[in-house]
Motif scaffolding. Structure first.
Motif, PDB file in Angstrom:
ATOM      1  N   ARG A 153      -2.813   9.023   1.054  1.00  0.00           N
ATOM      2  CA  ARG A 153      -1.862   8.435   2.005  1.00  0.00           C
ATOM      3  C   ARG A 153      -0.537   8.105   1.326  1.00  0.00           C
ATOM      4  NH1 ARG A 153      -3.177   6.308   7.602  1.00  0.00           N
ATOM      5  NH2 ARG A 153      -4.898   7.698   8.067  1.00  0.00           N
ATOM      6  N   LEU A 154      -0.615   7.568   0.145  1.00  0.00           N
ATOM      7  CA  LEU A 154       0.606   7.264  -0.594  1.00  0.00           C
ATOM      8  C   LEU A 154       1.392   8.542  -0.884  1.00  0.00           C
ATOM      9  CD1 LEU A 154      -0.793   4.588  -3.061  1.00  0.00           C
ATOM     10  CD2 LEU A 154       0.942   4.183  -1.317  1.00  0.00           C
ATOM     11  N   GLN A 155       0.677   9.598  -1.260  1.00  0.00           N
ATOM     12  CA  GLN A 155       1.348  10.861  -1.581  1.00  0.00           C
ATOM     13  C   GLN A 155       2.068  11.430  -0.361  1.00  0.00           C
ATOM     14  OE1 GLN A 155      -1.888  13.127  -3.252  1.00  0.00           O
ATOM     15  NE2 GLN A 155      -1.518  12.384  -5.335  1.00  0.00           N
ATOM     16  N   LYS A 156       1.510  11.236   0.838  1.00  0.00           N
ATOM     17  CA  LYS A 156       2.178  11.700   2.053  1.00  0.00           C
ATOM     18  C   LYS A 156       3.509  10.997   2.254  1.00  0.00           C
ATOM     19  CE  LYS A 156      -1.769  13.234   4.834  1.00  0.00           C
ATOM     20  NZ  LYS A 156      -2.525  13.004   6.086  1.00  0.00           N
ATOM     21  N   ASN A 157       3.613   9.787   1.707  1.00  0.00           N
ATOM     22  CA  ASN A 157       4.850   9.016   1.799  1.00  0.00           C
ATOM     23  C   ASN A 157       5.737   9.191   0.562  1.00  0.00           C
ATOM     24  OD1 ASN A 157       4.827   7.028   4.310  1.00  0.00           O
ATOM     25  ND2 ASN A 157       2.726   7.170   3.552  1.00  0.00           N
ATOM     26  N   GLY A 158       5.394  10.171  -0.295  1.00  0.00           N
ATOM     27  CA  GLY A 158       6.188  10.428  -1.487  1.00  0.00           C
ATOM     28  C   GLY A 158       6.017   9.390  -2.582  1.00  0.00           C
ATOM     29  N   LEU A 159       4.876   8.717  -2.614  1.00  0.00           N
ATOM     30  CA  LEU A 159       4.633   7.650  -3.578  1.00  0.00           C
ATOM     31  C   LEU A 159       3.528   8.043  -4.552  1.00  0.00           C
ATOM     32  CD1 LEU A 159       4.603   4.632  -1.087  1.00  0.00           C
ATOM     33  CD2 LEU A 159       6.526   5.458  -2.426  1.00  0.00           C
ATOM     34  N   ARG A 160       3.709   7.668  -5.818  1.00  0.00           N
ATOM     35  CA  ARG A 160       2.688   7.862  -6.843  1.00  0.00           C
ATOM     36  C   ARG A 160       2.248   6.489  -7.347  1.00  0.00           C
ATOM     37  NH1 ARG A 160       6.480  11.768  -7.889  1.00  0.00           N
ATOM     38  NH2 ARG A 160       7.525  10.453  -9.430  1.00  0.00           N
ATOM     39  N   ILE A 161       0.966   6.374  -7.700  1.00  0.00           N
ATOM     40  CA  ILE A 161       0.421   5.087  -8.107  1.00  0.00           C
ATOM     41  C   ILE A 161      -0.417   5.256  -9.372  1.00  0.00           C
ATOM     42  CG2 ILE A 161      -1.644   5.310  -6.641  1.00  0.00           C
ATOM     43  CD1 ILE A 161      -1.389   2.267  -6.090  1.00  0.00           C
ATOM     44  N   THR A 162      -0.322   4.278 -10.272  1.00  0.00           N
ATOM     45  CA  THR A 162      -1.139   4.324 -11.487  1.00  0.00           C
ATOM     46  C   THR A 162      -2.578   3.968 -11.146  1.00  0.00           C
ATOM     47  OG1 THR A 162      -0.759   1.990 -12.035  1.00  0.00           O
ATOM     48  CG2 THR A 162       0.864   3.602 -12.854  1.00  0.00           C
ATOM     49  N   ASP A 163      -3.491   4.386 -12.010  1.00  0.00           N
ATOM     50  CA  ASP A 163      -4.905   4.091 -11.766  1.00  0.00           C
ATOM     51  C   ASP A 163      -5.189   2.591 -11.710  1.00  0.00           C
ATOM     52  OD1 ASP A 163      -5.447   6.771 -11.573  1.00  0.00           O
ATOM     53  OD2 ASP A 163      -6.196   6.974 -13.633  1.00  0.00           O
ATOM     54  N   PRO A 164      -4.635   1.749 -12.626  1.00  0.00           N
ATOM     55  CA  PRO A 164      -4.900   0.307 -12.530  1.00  0.00           C
ATOM     56  C   PRO A 164      -4.367  -0.300 -11.232  1.00  0.00           C
ATOM     57  CG  PRO A 164      -4.097   0.857 -14.720  1.00  0.00           C
ATOM     58  CD  PRO A 164      -3.906   2.077 -13.876  1.00  0.00           C
ATOM     59  N   ALA A 165      -3.177   0.145 -10.795  1.00  0.00           N
ATOM     60  CA  ALA A 165      -2.621  -0.377  -9.550  1.00  0.00           C
ATOM     61  C   ALA A 165      -3.472   0.060  -8.355  1.00  0.00           C
ATOM     62  CB  ALA A 165      -1.184   0.093  -9.380  1.00  0.00           C
ATOM     63  N   LEU A 166      -3.978   1.288  -8.411  1.00  0.00           N
ATOM     64  CA  LEU A 166      -4.835   1.769  -7.331  1.00  0.00           C
ATOM     65  C   LEU A 166      -6.117   0.958  -7.251  1.00  0.00           C
ATOM     66  CD1 LEU A 166      -5.379   3.851  -5.101  1.00  0.00           C
ATOM     67  CD2 LEU A 166      -6.377   5.338  -6.858  1.00  0.00           C
ATOM     68  N   ALA A 167      -6.710   0.668  -8.405  1.00  0.00           N
ATOM     69  CA  ALA A 167      -7.933  -0.143  -8.423  1.00  0.00           C
ATOM     70  C   ALA A 167      -7.671  -1.522  -7.829  1.00  0.00           C
ATOM     71  CB  ALA A 167      -8.456  -0.265  -9.850  1.00  0.00           C
ATOM     72  N   LEU A 168      -6.499  -2.096  -8.127  1.00  0.00           N
ATOM     73  CA  LEU A 168      -6.141  -3.404  -7.585  1.00  0.00           C
ATOM     74  C   LEU A 168      -5.967  -3.337  -6.075  1.00  0.00           C
ATOM     75  CD1 LEU A 168      -5.337  -6.357  -8.089  1.00  0.00           C
ATOM     76  CD2 LEU A 168      -2.996  -5.562  -8.500  1.00  0.00           C
ATOM     77  N   LEU A 169      -5.342  -2.274  -5.598  1.00  0.00           N
ATOM     78  CA  LEU A 169      -5.132  -2.128  -4.162  1.00  0.00           C
ATOM     79  C   LEU A 169      -6.448  -1.918  -3.432  1.00  0.00           C
ATOM     80  CD1 LEU A 169      -3.133  -2.011  -1.869  1.00  0.00           C
ATOM     81  CD2 LEU A 169      -2.684   0.397  -2.432  1.00  0.00           C
ATOM     82  N   VAL A 170      -7.346  -1.132  -4.009  1.00  0.00           N
ATOM     83  CA  VAL A 170      -8.671  -0.935  -3.410  1.00  0.00           C
ATOM     84  C   VAL A 170      -9.414  -2.259  -3.288  1.00  0.00           C
ATOM     85  CG1 VAL A 170     -10.957   0.079  -3.796  1.00  0.00           C
ATOM     86  CG2 VAL A 170      -8.903   1.482  -4.107  1.00  0.00           C
ATOM     87  N   ALA A 171      -9.361  -3.084  -4.351  1.00  0.00           N
ATOM     88  CA  ALA A 171     -10.030  -4.380  -4.317  1.00  0.00           C
ATOM     89  C   ALA A 171      -9.400  -5.295  -3.282  1.00  0.00           C
ATOM     90  CB  ALA A 171      -9.963  -5.034  -5.701  1.00  0.00           C
ATOM     91  N   ARG A 172      -8.081  -5.198  -3.121  1.00  0.00           N
ATOM     92  CA  ARG A 172      -7.389  -6.089  -2.196  1.00  0.00           C
ATOM     93  C   ARG A 172      -7.768  -5.810  -0.749  1.00  0.00           C
ATOM     94  NH1 ARG A 172      -1.043  -6.536  -2.893  1.00  0.00           N
ATOM     95  NH2 ARG A 172      -1.764  -7.789  -4.651  1.00  0.00           N
ATOM     96  N   VAL A 173      -7.891  -4.542  -0.371  1.00  0.00           N
ATOM     97  CA  VAL A 173      -8.151  -4.237   1.039  1.00  0.00           C
ATOM     98  C   VAL A 173      -9.623  -4.337   1.399  1.00  0.00           C
ATOM     99  CG1 VAL A 173      -6.116  -2.769   1.166  1.00  0.00           C
ATOM    100  CG2 VAL A 173      -8.327  -1.727   0.682  1.00  0.00           C
ATOM    101  N   GLU A 174     -10.509  -4.333   0.401  1.00  0.00           N
ATOM    102  CA  GLU A 174     -11.938  -4.584   0.622  1.00  0.00           C
ATOM    103  C   GLU A 174     -12.554  -3.687   1.690  1.00  0.00           C
ATOM    104  OE1 GLU A 174     -12.470  -8.724   1.381  1.00  0.00           O
ATOM    105  OE2 GLU A 174     -12.019  -9.294  -0.683  1.00  0.00           O
TER     106      GLU A 174
END
Length: 345
Positions: A153-174
């Motif tokens: 989804r981020l890539q569709k919006n032209g965004l790249r994310i680091t693995d640690p930030a992705l793990a944090l975002l996954v934990a946040r949305v539960e």
């Protein structure tokens, strides 16, 4: 024909089917699938739309009228039928079964249902539609695939994310896809292209507003004062009452399911299926102070508030939501109603 939701847009581009059966187990997937079907229909000349919210107790005359009482020169139409209970009753079942046997060429039927249980799958009307329709099951994204789903989804919006930030975002949305979409939209509006943990915190943290998906876990932890403040904040911000209720009812269902599974001797991994992180901790805290009857009573109260929101029962929706979260926190504002064990929201 059963169709994987990931292939829906590709299938729609080849042409429309006369009937779509949308099994709305996961709200965001269901919302986006319905939007895609309606958009494809508009592009292919189905310019009118009739929306019907029906139950077993409804008058099904408008359904029959939408199909039969149409002029020769009427616009091609999408008939968007929401059957929230999944139970059309005998009259509704007969109408649906009859339509499955004789769909109209200038009409697309989009029937939205909850996750089908065994009784629904055995019903004659469901079997008739299932044999004729494109069936789309909007399922939750498995926990192991959520990171890949968010990254795509981020890539569709032209965004790249680091693995640690992705793990944090996954934990946040539960596991809540609506919450994940909300976070992705905020990141897309933040004017960044590379997302690390610092950027994620700056772009998605707003201490001045209350997050929808923190509401139910806060209530289940028993913090009644904070819970009521959070709900008041969401309502004052204009958050939709049906969406608030969905978030609360979801946790109530998870609570009942976990308690029923534990009572049947299921291990924790199975009992708490569908809950993650802080949400699972909140469920455990609620289970320590509630019995199964009280948990089912919460789900029954959520069903009552749902009827109030839909205008099917007298009452004040805002007050009903406030009382529901107070009951979830263990401090009811009014006397509880009898539990409606079989209701679903």
């Amino acid at each position: 024909m059963a169709l994987d939701i990931a292939r829906l847009e590709q299938d729609l581009a080849r042409g429309l089917a006369p009937i779509y059966l949308l099994l709305a187990e996961e709200p965001l997937q269901a919302i986006e699938a319905a939007d895609a079907i309606r958009a494809a229909a508009r592009e292919q000349g189905f310019l009118e739309r009739t929306v019907l919210d029906l139950t077993a107790q409804s008058d099904w005359g408008p359904f029959e009228a939408a199909i039969r009482d149409r002029s020769l020169f009427a616009e091609r139409t999408v008939l968007d039928v929401r059957l929230a209970t999944g139970k059309p009753g005998k009259t509704g079942g007969d109408h649906l079964k009859a339509y499955a046997g004789d769909p109209q060429a200038d009409l697309v039927l989009l029937l939205q249902l909850p996750r089908p249980d065994r009784d629904m799958r055995r019903a004659a009307w469901f079997k008739a539609l299932e044999n004729r329709a494109v069936v789309i099951h909007a399922r939750p994204v498995p926990p192991a695939q959520l990171g890949s789903w968010i990254r795509a989804r981020l890539q569709k919006n032209g965004l790249r994310i680091t693995d640690p930030a992705l793990a944090l975002l996954v934990a946040r949305v539960e596991g809540n896809l609506l919450a994940a979409r909300q976070e992705i939209e905020k990141l897309a509006l933040a004017g960044v292209t590379e997302i690390d943990e610092t950027v994620l915190a700056e772009a998605t943290t707003d201490s001045a507003r209350f997050e929808l998906f923190a509401l139910a876990p806060t209530a289940l932890r028993g913090d009644v004062r904070h819970t009521l403040r959070m709900l008041e904040g969401l309502l004052d911000e204009g958050q939709a009452e049906p969406l608030i209720l969905w978030a609360l009812a979801r946790e109530c269902r998870l609570l009942v399911q976990a308690m029923e599974r534990k009572a049947a001797g299921a291990p924790d991994r199975e009992a708490f299926q569908g809950s993650f992180g802080d949400g699972q901790k909140a469920l455990r805290q609620a289970m320590s102070r509630l019995d199964l009857s009280a948990a089912r009573g919460l789900l029954g109260e959520a069903a009552r508030v749902d009827r109030v929101i839909k205008g099917q029962e007298n009452g004040n929706a805002r007050q009903g939501l406030l009382d529901l979260v107070a009951r979830m926190a263990g401090r009811p504002l009014t006397r509880p109603e009898p539990a409606l064990n079989s209701q679903r929201v």
